[in-house]
Design a protein around this motif. Structure first.
Motif: not given
Length: 208
Positions: A124-125, A132-138, A147-155, A167-177
């Motif tokens: 959000e910040q 524009c945050i397109v994806a998270t990487v971890c 955490a990311v599994t819970a986010l896909t269910r709650e958001h 988040v705020n109407g923008e999709r953020v995809y999950i990518i594993f390292d």
């Protein structure tokens, strides 16, 4: 050319306010840069990972503060001795840039609920300054996956998916390292090949 002494370097660094949480000076710098970027150049990934630290306390004389306790920024502090640091960093996709944007201290692995809140807050910040945050990487650590599994269910949006959250109407995809994916694949193959080998040897001995 003479170089500055260690004491001078420490004095310069001590004048820069770095506190646990989102680093305000870094966000201000990124906002100035984002204002000059084209739309595609603002697309980036949010990378987060934990690193181990040496245990112990130390005293910062310029701030009159004892450091070494757990600190999650806006989520609060505790009296437990820190052992790990969680770092968030943004990395450009089209345009090449990367910058740490926040850090936190924990005793052990951070709780899933806290990690979820920190991910959402960071996104959000960063969206607020124009990125524009397109994806998270971890990596595939248990806490990260939870955490990311819970986010896909709650958001989620009108098309729920285990591969993205909103988040705020923008999709953020999950990518594993990718490096960790390759390492885990190697370990799995190595483990099963050894098991297969021992099974074959055991069966041959039974037959004999």
């Amino acid at each position: 050319m003479s170089l500055p002494s260690i004491r001078i370097l420490k004095d310069v660094l001590s004048a820069i306010p770095f506190e646990c949480g989102m680093i305000k000076l870094v966000l201000e710098h990124l906002k100035l840069q984002a204002d000059k970027m084209e739309e595609l150049d603002r697309c980036c990934t949010l990378i987060f990972d934990e690193v181990s630290l040496s245990r112990g306390f130390y005293y910062e004389s310029h701030r009159q503060k004892i450091c070494g306790f757990g600190d999650l920024g806006t989520l609060g502090q505790n009296e437990k001795m820190l052992r790990t640091m969680l770092v968030f960093m943004v990395k450009g996709i089209k345009k090449s840039y990367k910058m740490p944007v926040s850090f936190f201290f924990t005793k052990d692995t951070i709780k899933t609920s806290a990690l979820k809140d920190l991910i959402i807050d960071a996104i959000e910040q960063l969206q607020g300054i124009g990125l524009c945050i397109v994806a998270t990487v971890c990596d595939q650590g248990a806490t990260n996956r939870a955490a990311v599994t819970a986010l896909t269910r709650e958001h989620t949006d009108d098309k729920p998916s285990p591969y993205h959250f909103v988040v705020n109407g923008e999709r953020v995809y999950i990518i594993f390292d990718v490096a960790h994916l390759l390492k885990n694949t190697r370990n799995a193959l190595h483990c099963h090949i050894q098991l297969y080998y021992y099974t074959v040897i055991f069966n041959l001995r039974l037959m004999n």
